[in-house]
Design a protein around this motif. Structure first.
Motif, PDB file in Angstrom:
ATOM      1  N   PHE A  79       8.364  -5.086   8.704  1.00 59.71           N
ATOM      2  CA  PHE A  79       9.223  -4.121   9.389  1.00 59.71           C
ATOM      3  C   PHE A  79      10.552  -4.788   9.688  1.00 59.71           C
ATOM      4  CE2 PHE A  79       6.661  -6.273  12.592  1.00 59.71           C
ATOM      5  CZ  PHE A  79       7.609  -6.709  13.502  1.00 59.71           C
ATOM      6  N   CYS A  80      11.540  -3.969   9.975  1.00 61.72           N
ATOM      7  CA  CYS A  80      12.866  -4.478  10.315  1.00 61.72           C
ATOM      8  C   CYS A  80      13.130  -4.228  11.795  1.00 61.72           C
ATOM      9  CB  CYS A  80      13.923  -3.779   9.463  1.00 61.72           C
ATOM     10  SG  CYS A  80      14.067  -2.010   9.838  1.00 61.72           S
ATOM     11  N   GLU A  81      14.292  -4.658  12.247  1.00 60.52           N
ATOM     12  CA  GLU A  81      14.646  -4.470  13.651  1.00 60.52           C
ATOM     13  C   GLU A  81      14.649  -2.999  14.036  1.00 60.52           C
ATOM     14  OE1 GLU A  81      18.496  -5.041  16.624  1.00 60.52           O
ATOM     15  OE2 GLU A  81      18.465  -6.099  14.704  1.00 60.52           O
ATOM     16  N   ASN A  82      15.292  -2.152  13.232  1.00 63.39           N
ATOM     17  CA  ASN A  82      15.360  -0.742  13.605  1.00 63.39           C
ATOM     18  C   ASN A  82      14.034  -0.031  13.396  1.00 63.39           C
ATOM     19  OD1 ASN A  82      17.838  -0.769  14.709  1.00 63.39           O
ATOM     20  ND2 ASN A  82      18.899   0.295  13.064  1.00 63.39           N
ATOM     21  N   GLY A  83      13.206  -0.531  12.473  1.00 67.47           N
ATOM     22  CA  GLY A  83      11.859  -0.003  12.365  1.00 67.47           C
ATOM     23  C   GLY A  83      11.042  -0.302  13.609  1.00 67.47           C
ATOM     24  N   ALA A  84      11.200  -1.522  14.134  1.00 70.38           N
ATOM     25  CA  ALA A  84      10.503  -1.878  15.367  1.00 70.38           C
ATOM     26  C   ALA A  84      10.944  -0.983  16.520  1.00 70.38           C
ATOM     27  CB  ALA A  84      10.764  -3.348  15.704  1.00 70.38           C
ATOM     28  N   LYS A  85      12.235  -0.672  16.570  1.00 70.26           N
ATOM     29  CA  LYS A  85      12.731   0.223  17.618  1.00 70.26           C
ATOM     30  C   LYS A  85      12.126   1.617  17.473  1.00 70.26           C
ATOM     31  CE  LYS A  85      17.230  -2.123  17.690  1.00 70.26           C
ATOM     32  NZ  LYS A  85      18.655  -1.974  17.288  1.00 70.26           N
ATOM     33  N   ALA A  86      12.062   2.117  16.233  1.00 73.71           N
ATOM     34  CA  ALA A  86      11.509   3.457  16.001  1.00 73.71           C
ATOM     35  C   ALA A  86      10.046   3.525  16.419  1.00 73.71           C
ATOM     36  CB  ALA A  86      11.668   3.838  14.528  1.00 73.71           C
ATOM     37  N   VAL A  87       9.288   2.490  16.061  1.00 73.87           N
ATOM     38  CA  VAL A  87       7.875   2.457  16.427  1.00 73.87           C
ATOM     39  C   VAL A  87       7.718   2.357  17.940  1.00 73.87           C
ATOM     40  CG1 VAL A  87       5.776   1.057  16.277  1.00 73.87           C
ATOM     41  CG2 VAL A  87       7.121   1.515  14.217  1.00 73.87           C
ATOM     42  N   PHE A 101       0.136   2.387   9.169  1.00 74.30           N
ATOM     43  CA  PHE A 101       0.918   3.622   9.188  1.00 74.30           C
ATOM     44  C   PHE A 101       2.316   3.369   8.648  1.00 74.30           C
ATOM     45  CE2 PHE A 101       1.346   1.649  13.362  1.00 74.30           C
ATOM     46  CZ  PHE A 101       2.720   1.620  13.537  1.00 74.30           C
ATOM     47  N   ASP A 102       2.881   4.405   8.069  1.00 73.39           N
ATOM     48  CA  ASP A 102       4.230   4.310   7.528  1.00 73.39           C
ATOM     49  C   ASP A 102       5.236   4.334   8.669  1.00 73.39           C
ATOM     50  OD1 ASP A 102       5.866   4.435   4.980  1.00 73.39           O
ATOM     51  OD2 ASP A 102       6.723   6.106   6.077  1.00 73.39           O
ATOM     52  N   CYS A 103       6.216   3.447   8.591  1.00 70.98           N
ATOM     53  CA  CYS A 103       7.246   3.401   9.631  1.00 70.98           C
ATOM     54  C   CYS A 103       7.915   4.768   9.744  1.00 70.98           C
ATOM     55  CB  CYS A 103       8.285   2.329   9.292  1.00 70.98           C
ATOM     56  SG  CYS A 103       9.653   2.250  10.460  1.00 70.98           S
ATOM     57  N   PRO A 104       8.076   5.281  10.958  1.00 72.46           N
ATOM     58  CA  PRO A 104       8.739   6.586  11.119  1.00 72.46           C
ATOM     59  C   PRO A 104      10.246   6.510  10.967  1.00 72.46           C
ATOM     60  CG  PRO A 104       8.086   5.714  13.253  1.00 72.46           C
ATOM     61  CD  PRO A 104       7.546   4.762  12.230  1.00 72.46           C
ATOM     62  N   GLY A 105      10.765   5.342  10.568  1.00 74.38           N
ATOM     63  CA  GLY A 105      12.202   5.182  10.365  1.00 74.38           C
ATOM     64  C   GLY A 105      12.628   5.570   8.968  1.00 74.38           C
ATOM     65  N   GLY A 158      12.814  15.054   8.474  1.00 76.39           N
ATOM     66  CA  GLY A 158      12.256  14.178   7.442  1.00 76.39           C
ATOM     67  C   GLY A 158      11.072  13.349   7.883  1.00 76.39           C
ATOM     68  N   ARG A 159      10.626  13.500   9.125  1.00 79.70           N
ATOM     69  CA  ARG A 159       9.460  12.750   9.597  1.00 79.70           C
ATOM     70  C   ARG A 159       8.152  13.436   9.221  1.00 79.70           C
ATOM     71  NH1 ARG A 159       5.780  12.064  13.638  1.00 79.70           N
ATOM     72  NH2 ARG A 159       6.041  14.248  14.202  1.00 79.70           N
ATOM     73  N   ARG A 166       3.210   9.174  14.112  1.00 81.26           N
ATOM     74  CA  ARG A 166       2.651   8.421  12.987  1.00 81.26           C
ATOM     75  C   ARG A 166       1.703   7.313  13.447  1.00 81.26           C
ATOM     76  NH1 ARG A 166       6.433   8.042   8.642  1.00 81.26           N
ATOM     77  NH2 ARG A 166       6.797  10.198   7.969  1.00 81.26           N
ATOM     78  N   THR A 167       1.970   6.786  14.637  1.00 87.60           N
ATOM     79  CA  THR A 167       1.219   5.628  15.107  1.00 87.60           C
ATOM     80  C   THR A 167      -0.157   5.990  15.646  1.00 87.60           C
ATOM     81  OG1 THR A 167       2.269   5.866  17.278  1.00 87.60           O
ATOM     82  CG2 THR A 167       3.324   4.374  15.724  1.00 87.60           C
ATOM     83  N   GLU A 168      -0.472   7.295  15.775  1.00 86.35           N
ATOM     84  CA  GLU A 168      -1.656   7.721  16.526  1.00 86.35           C
ATOM     85  C   GLU A 168      -2.783   8.227  15.629  1.00 86.35           C
ATOM     86  OE1 GLU A 168       0.380   9.139  20.679  1.00 86.35           O
ATOM     87  OE2 GLU A 168       0.753  10.345  18.890  1.00 86.35           O
ATOM     88  N   ARG A 169      -4.008   8.002  16.103  1.00 83.36           N
ATOM     89  CA  ARG A 169      -5.191   8.493  15.393  1.00 83.36           C
ATOM     90  C   ARG A 169      -5.198  10.017  15.374  1.00 83.36           C
ATOM     91  NH1 ARG A 169      -8.916   4.435  14.568  1.00 83.36           N
ATOM     92  NH2 ARG A 169      -8.679   2.580  15.878  1.00 83.36           N
ATOM     93  N   ASP A 170      -5.680  10.548  14.269  1.00 82.96           N
ATOM     94  CA  ASP A 170      -5.718  11.998  14.075  1.00 82.96           C
ATOM     95  C   ASP A 170      -7.158  12.398  13.791  1.00 82.96           C
ATOM     96  OD1 ASP A 170      -5.417  14.636  13.407  1.00 82.96           O
ATOM     97  OD2 ASP A 170      -3.841  14.320  11.915  1.00 82.96           O
ATOM     98  N   LEU A 171      -7.851  12.896  14.804  1.00 83.28           N
ATOM     99  CA  LEU A 171      -9.245  13.311  14.664  1.00 83.28           C
ATOM    100  C   LEU A 171      -9.320  14.826  14.560  1.00 83.28           C
ATOM    101  CD1 LEU A 171     -11.024  10.975  17.251  1.00 83.28           C
ATOM    102  CD2 LEU A 171     -11.216  10.880  14.760  1.00 83.28           C
ATOM    103  N   GLN A 172      -9.953  15.305  13.483  1.00 81.01           N
ATOM    104  CA  GLN A 172     -10.147  16.741  13.278  1.00 81.01           C
ATOM    105  C   GLN A 172     -11.624  17.023  13.057  1.00 81.01           C
ATOM    106  OE1 GLN A 172      -7.707  18.734  13.911  1.00 81.01           O
ATOM    107  NE2 GLN A 172      -6.049  17.212  13.934  1.00 81.01           N
TER     108      GLN A 172
END
Length: 759
Positions: free
Chosen positions: A77-85, A59-63, A165-166, A513-519
């Motif tokens: 990933f970076c430090e702030n990306g890890a925080k966002a996730v 998944f794309d980082c939500p940062g 922008g997310r 962004r981190t979650e499965r999307d079932l439709q």
């Protein structure tokens, strides 16, 4: 093991201050990332989640929107990306029981940090008119409430549809489609508050409102100028690209009022050297006065014109328009005025010039430090002039590089989230879907706040984001929101905007962004566009935080069916079941997305076309790249006043506060600090550690005050100060905006510092 959320707000009135750091990342960043991730997710979930961030099948980082390289590290990933996730994938939950315990007034009295730390929203909730707290509501009833209010409006233009922008490409396309079939172009977005100035300047001058470089261009560049940007905190993975560029022979000039650790030395935690000494990045630091960048580039252009054989005359003759008027204005640049505007020395500027003239390929990168001034648009146009003079657009290793802040803010604009859509885009929508979209321009962020304030807008619907905290003039913005009939927020977590409501309010919880999307047709993926025009897929891996969550596309589709009814010409039910059908329509409406589904199946995604970069073709009104000749402007500062810029701490992403520290600047355990040059502080008799109120001064005469800030003597440019937002957004007048783009001028606020009553 994950920890529980804080019970009470931490005390922030006694921040501790130490010397600022001169190195970014390294082992310290690794440790900080893992501690914060484990606190939110626990050990097992941390490993599962972080190893999927920014991977080709992850998944794309939500940062931030910095692009991924073709060859990716295991930990991309970076430090702030890890925080966002971690904040999104947290095990903490905000349930209906939480809302039963906390009134809206209670939530309004909490800090943004406390609200965000409570965890993921699990159920849709509703604040009825006259109620004092949110209560559970079914999705069906929630959509009924929105439909009731929208259908009761006297005009669709009384509704405002905001986007953060997310939001994915698919959700953004559906969202603007719904708004336009409803009958309005009121589609403000977070870009209105950040890179709108970039888009305005670039559309006029090169014909495309986006950057013209790819990641590979940085590796091929001779000189990279980073102006008004702090990548160490805001785009940390950019440091890896700058390190590689340096290794390939590039030189780097940093232009900023504040020295930033990330641009001084980078300890890349992916390399042995990075775990020891690291790599020095900046070759020349120009500590410019806030708002002086237009004057700097104007004098550089004058000096380039005067230097023998420095102008790429073939490029200028063949590809540009307006050169003579520009050259006349540039030759008139005055040294004394330039030194006043910039705060630099003549030696600084001449050193910069030598580096420019020694470089065949030059890239200029920038961010909010350039886009949030009254004169931001002519400032960025002057950068374009600078690059055009030596043919530095449309060849390898050269070009414009506005670095976008949020992960899909550029993609949302590409999908049509814009209050001033191009006629060609509306024509394509009409042809594809068979309805007539409105042609009258809608509200941007500032105009939307005015409309809410004045009773001209009555429904506010936000697809993500934290509108109240992100917007200027906090008291005006909050009063405007409270005048609405209905406020609706599609969110993953609590934020300040949920506590500043209209007469009725809804919070609609959505997948992250981190979650499965079932439709209906099976597991789905969405797509995003990074800061350099690369489009790729994003696939969540975690189980949803609650069985009550809906995806953003599903929310839009169900809302549209309920509001528009059977008269709608759009197959909303089909779109909800299978996102590939959305991409098929995008492919037929938006140039560059032909064969969208087939091309996005490539794990690396695909690059959108960019005429100036790809073929040195400039789709402007003149058919060429346009030189411009605006008068040089810079903020003038009355005696005894300072020029304030609002900025982020290192424990922050946009309005999301991860913690109370700003490690690189030496600030811990607090956010209410104001950074002041020691010489300015002495002149103003402000001792380090004293407390002041920040009071902004604007031509309307209204007093805007942010109380109780600790003075920190800090090596910022003379006459300039800095403090964190959103705490200081209260100081930014709603009407203090950039010419043309209407972006809030948050980087040049005239303030006086008064002794605080708490000192």
């Amino acid at each position: 093991m994950a920890s529980k959320p804080p019970k009470g707000d931490p005390v922030q009135d006694a921040p501790k201050v130490s010397e600022p750091k001169h190195t970014a990342a390294g082992l310290t960043a690794i440790g900080h990332s893992l501690r914060m991730a484990q606190r939110q997710m626990g050990v097992k979930r941390t490993a599962l989640t972080l190893l999927s961030v920014n991977q080709k099948n992850g998944f794309d980082c939500p940062g931030c929107a910095w692009p991924e390289p073709e060859h990716r590290h295991t930990a991309e990933f970076c430090e702030n990306g890890a925080k966002a996730v971690a904040e999104e994938a947290t095990l903490r939950r905000v349930t209906p029981e939480f809302f039963a315990e906390h009134t809206v007034a209670d939530l309004a009295g909490r800090s943004g940090y406390w609200l965000g730390q409570q965890g993921r929203l699990t159920h849709p909730v509703y604040l009825p008119e006259g109620g004092d707290r949110y209560e559970p509501v079914t999705w069906e009833r929630a959509f009924d409430i929105v439909a009731e209010e929208i259908n009761a409006l006297s005009s669709p233009d009384e509704a405002v549809f905001y986007t953060s922008g997310r939001t994915s490409n698919e959700a953004a396309f559906l969202y603007q489609l719904f708004a336009r079939e409803l009958g309005t172009n009121n589609l403000p977005d977070c870009s209105n508050m950040c890179h709108e100035s970039s888009g305005s300047a670039l559309s006029e001058t090169i014909g495309v409102g986006k950057g013209s470089v790819l990641l590979e261009d940085l590796y091929k560049s001779d000189l990279i100028i980073v102006a008004g940007q702090n990548p160490g905190t805001n785009h940390p993975r950019m440091l890896s690209a700058l390190e590689k560029a340096k290794a390939n022979g590039a030189r780097i000039i940093s232009v900023n009022p504040l020295p930033e650790a990330g641009l001084e030395r980078f300890k890349n935690p992916q390399t042995p050297k990075g775990l020891t000494t690291g790599a020095a990045l900046t070759d020349l630091f120009l500590q410019i006065r806030l708002g002086g960048d237009q004057a700097l580039f104007r004098i550089l252009n004058k000096l380039i014109l005067e230097a023998p054989d420095a102008v790429d005359e073939d490029f200028v003759r063949e590809h540009t328009h307006g050169y003579e008027d520009f050259a006349e204005a540039a030759r008139a640049a005055d040294w004394d005025a330039t030194l006043t505007a910039t705060g630099l020395t003549r030696e600084d500027i001449e050193t910069c010039l030598r580096m420019v003239l020694e470089s065949k390929s030059v890239i200029v990168c920038w961010a909010m430090g350039l886009t949030q001034h009254k004169h931001s648009v002519p400032m960025i146009r002057e950068i374009v002039n600078f690059l055009l003079l030596r043919g530095n657009i449309g060849r390898p290793g050269a070009g414009v590089c506005p670095v976008r802040g949020h992960s899909n803010v550029q993609g949302d604009r590409t999908m049509g989230i814009f209050e001033r859509p191009a006629p060609e885009f509306l024509d394509a929508l009409e042809k594809e879907f068979g309805f007539t979209p409105p042609r009258e321009h809608g509200y941007d962020v500032v105009r939307a706040i005015r409309a809410l304030r004045d009773g001209q807008a009555k429904v506010f619907f936000a697809m993500g984001g934290n509108f109240v905290s992100a917007s200027p003039d906090t008291e005006v913005t909050e009063a405007a929101m409270r005048r609405a009939r209905l406020t609706v927020h599609v969110s993953t977590k609590l934020n300040r905007s949920h506590a500043v409501t209209g007469a009725r309010a809804l919070i609609l919880p959505t997948l992250g962004r981190t979650e499965r999307d079932l439709q209906g047709s099976g597991e789905q993926f969405v797509t995003v566009e990074d800061s350099m025009g690369m489009v790729h897929a994003s696939r969540g891996r975690l189980e949803p935080a609650s069985g009550q969550l809906l995806s953003e596309p599903a929310i839009v589709c169900r809302l549209a069916r309920r509001v528009l009814g059977s008269d709608s010409k759009v197959p909303w039910e089909e779109f909800e079941k299978d996102y590939a059908t959305i991409r098929d329509r995008i492919a037929r409406v938006i140039p560059g997305f032909e064969d969208f589904n087939a091309r996005v199946a490539n794990p690396s995604g695909f690059t959108l076309p960019h005429a100036p970069r790809d073929e040195r073709r400039f789709p402007t009104a003149t058919g060429k790249a346009n030189f411009t000749a605006a008068p040089v402007e810079y903020p003038e500062l009355p005696k005894g006043r300072l020029l304030l810029q609002t900025l982020r701490s290192h424990d922050q992403y946009n309005t999301t506060i991860y913690g109370l520290d700003d490690r690189y600047r030496g600030i811990t355990n607090g956010r209410r600090v104001v950074l002041v040059n020691p010489e300015d502080a002495r002149e103003l008799r402000l001792a380090d550690g004293s407390y002041v109120d920040l009071v902004s001064e604007w031509k309307d005469g209204v007093e805007r005050r942010a109380p109780g800030f600790r003075v920190v003597h800090y090596p910022t440019a003379r006459g300039c100060a800095a403090a964190y937002y959103p705490e200081t957004n209260v100081l930014v007048p709603l009407d203090a905006t950039a010419d043309t783009s209407n972006t809030p001028a948050s980087k040049s606020v005239v303030v006086r510092l008064e002794q605080s009553a708490t000192d």
